[in-house]
Design an enzyme around this catalytic site. Sequence first.
Site, PDB file in Angstrom:
ATOM      1  N   LYS A 252       0.837  -1.188   0.000  1.00 16.41           N
ATOM      2  CA  LYS A 252       0.000   0.000   0.000  1.00 16.41           C
ATOM      3  C   LYS A 252       0.879   1.247   0.000  1.00 16.41           C
ATOM      4  O   LYS A 252       1.845   1.342   0.753  1.00 16.41           O
ATOM      5  CB  LYS A 252      -0.896  -0.020   1.242  1.00 16.41           C
ATOM      6  CG  LYS A 252      -1.966   1.056   1.294  1.00 16.41           C
ATOM      7  CD  LYS A 252      -2.844   0.841   2.515  1.00 16.41           C
ATOM      8  CE  LYS A 252      -3.950   1.861   2.598  1.00 16.41           C
ATOM      9  NZ  LYS A 252      -4.829   1.631   3.767  1.00 16.41           N
ATOM     10  N   GLU A 335     -19.000  -5.264  10.934  1.00 16.32           N
ATOM     11  CA  GLU A 335     -19.859  -4.473  11.805  1.00 16.32           C
ATOM     12  C   GLU A 335     -20.885  -5.332  12.533  1.00 16.32           C
ATOM     13  O   GLU A 335     -21.238  -5.047  13.689  1.00 16.32           O
ATOM     14  CB  GLU A 335     -20.573  -3.389  10.989  1.00 16.32           C
ATOM     15  CG  GLU A 335     -19.655  -2.290  10.487  1.00 16.32           C
ATOM     16  CD  GLU A 335     -18.909  -2.645   9.212  1.00 16.32           C
ATOM     17  OE1 GLU A 335     -18.038  -1.857   8.785  1.00 16.32           O
ATOM     18  OE2 GLU A 335     -19.186  -3.732   8.641  1.00 16.32           O
ATOM     19  N   ARG A 363     -25.355  -2.167   8.074  1.00 15.20           N
ATOM     20  CA  ARG A 363     -24.981  -3.572   7.968  1.00 15.20           C
ATOM     21  C   ARG A 363     -25.236  -4.334   9.262  1.00 15.20           C
ATOM     22  O   ARG A 363     -25.230  -5.559   9.265  1.00 15.20           O
ATOM     23  CB  ARG A 363     -23.504  -3.667   7.582  1.00 15.20           C
ATOM     24  CG  ARG A 363     -23.124  -2.731   6.460  1.00 15.20           C
ATOM     25  CD  ARG A 363     -21.675  -2.831   6.090  1.00 15.20           C
ATOM     26  NE  ARG A 363     -21.461  -3.943   5.196  1.00 15.20           N
ATOM     27  CZ  ARG A 363     -20.310  -4.197   4.583  1.00 15.20           C
ATOM     28  NH1 ARG A 363     -19.282  -3.418   4.779  1.00 15.20           N
ATOM     29  NH2 ARG A 363     -20.178  -5.227   3.793  1.00 15.20           N
TER      30      ARG A 363
END
Length: 614
Positions: A252, A335, A363
């Site tokens: 990244k 979540e 969610r």
Amino acid sequence: MKQTPLADPRPADIKGPEDLRAMSPGEVRRLVPEIRRLLVDTVTRTGGHLGPNLGVVELSVALHRVFESPRDAILWDTGHQSYVHKILTGRAGDLGTLRRRGGLSGYPSRAESPHDVIENSHASTVLSWAAGLARAHGLRGERDRAVVAVIGDGALTGGMAWEALNNIAAAPGRPVIVVLNDNTRSYGPTAGGIAEHLAALRTGTARDHLFESLGLARLGPVDGHDITALETALRHARDLGRSVVVHCVTEKGRGHAPAEQDEADRQHAVRPLAPGRPGGDGSPSWTAVFGRELARLGAERPDLVAVTAAMLHPTGLTEFAGRHPDRTLDVGIAEQHAVTTAAGLALGGMHPVVAIYATFLNRAYDQLLLDAALHRAPLTLVLDRAGVTGDDGPSHNGMWDLSLLNTVPGLRVAAPRDAATLRRALREAVAVHDGPTAVRFPKGTTGPDIPAVDTVRGVDVLRRGELADLLLVSVGAMGGTCLEIASLLALDGVGVTVVDPRWIKPVPQALVELSLGHRLVATVEDNGRAGGAGAAVAQALGDAGAPAPVRTFGLPQRFLDHGSRAEILESAGLTAPRIADTLAAALLYSRAAAAPAPLPVPRPPVPGSAVPPH
């Protein structure tokens, strides 16, 4: 004769993937640093997800050289790593409009290009999309179309990804090519056992292979920055004729020193450099105010536990985690698991604080309803980025949370208007011991505190009108707007009392009683109007038999295009001048309706006709 070397290819020269496939390997190698240069130069000006895209330059190039998009579907999870994909599909010239109103979306957008198959911006869903699309191709007899799902290792912490893998493995006739972009991070380092297993695969120390045990083929690990190796692996995967995981190891922030050296999130997202962005008044962000207050509370309350779904830094939990690492829990991009785990912590005698973005609460609704609320578990949801977030687009506006929260029995919801009321609301929320609470606040900076001139049994009065024309109910961060509305109406002689309930669920009885002395009640919020705070106030007043009509102002119940918060509020009519004009007209109408009707004037009889009896 000596040949003139070819000019370095430029991203802007690529009008579509076919141009990329026509390039020689040498041209491709020279293109890669040009793409990185374009990303850094552009995204640092526009703002956006820089680190994830710097890490997938070679991977994106290899995908578009091996597969023929859009006939072969290339799906991204999450879509914030699709900027290079946009460049390679002919949108390099528009990259400077990224996340601006009318410009490129920060995620795949079907309105922009046929190469954007799905508008995927929430993690862990792409494998389910791929499973369904591959099945559809099979049912239609389209055997020559590949379905490629690019998923980050962080997204594998979400349960939905594993539900999909379970079904992909069981459908051998409908192959899906799963490209696992393993950069060891989501926002920060990836948490959990999956991360440990992938690390063992990278180092060759794994005793077994999880994907193969599910019945999937596995290729790699492959160096995700070696285009030749990537193309070889992807062609092999394409030709296998079965579902396969191609394990690609990437970095990244690759190629940009500030990102490579940033251990917090590798410049996951950067702010634009343009002048005039929020914060010019020197006020702190809502997230920072919450984070500091939670850290203070953690020192006072040994029962507080902070729970995050792979977003420790973005939700402001860094200071708490530094002080109380044993009471900080990162569950990954999960979540649902976060909320039910929090309910378990609560039943075990702790008070968990679950910090997530408001849009991600969608969610975990079932878990909030039937695990937290049904069990009256004392936990606190802290919903960052509630209301209009703007430039992240329709999937990230936190405009659904109040509509969902209002259906949950026993849940208390606070919407602070400024930094002072946020600190107060958080302390009040974690003091509740007989059920769940929620505290919501928007993206950006808090602005100056807005003091109350009076308080009526918990309802803050921000302004008292001399006349009882209008009771204006401000929800959360709309306090400044409501005070401006009152000032504009006062110029027309309208008496406006502005109140802020702070705790908006349940609707305070004091608010109902205050409404009895006014001719009109209006609510202003940046949630969707359907089922929002205004709808709850209207229902409460109706149930109480309050005579005053209620006007609700909020967001239209539709997906809102990306743009700044101010632009979106303006397009939704949530500005002080627009609301003031509407309310002035409503009050004028109500005055006319309340005025006594004039006595009828007898008309003279028409010659030759009978006079009607009175």
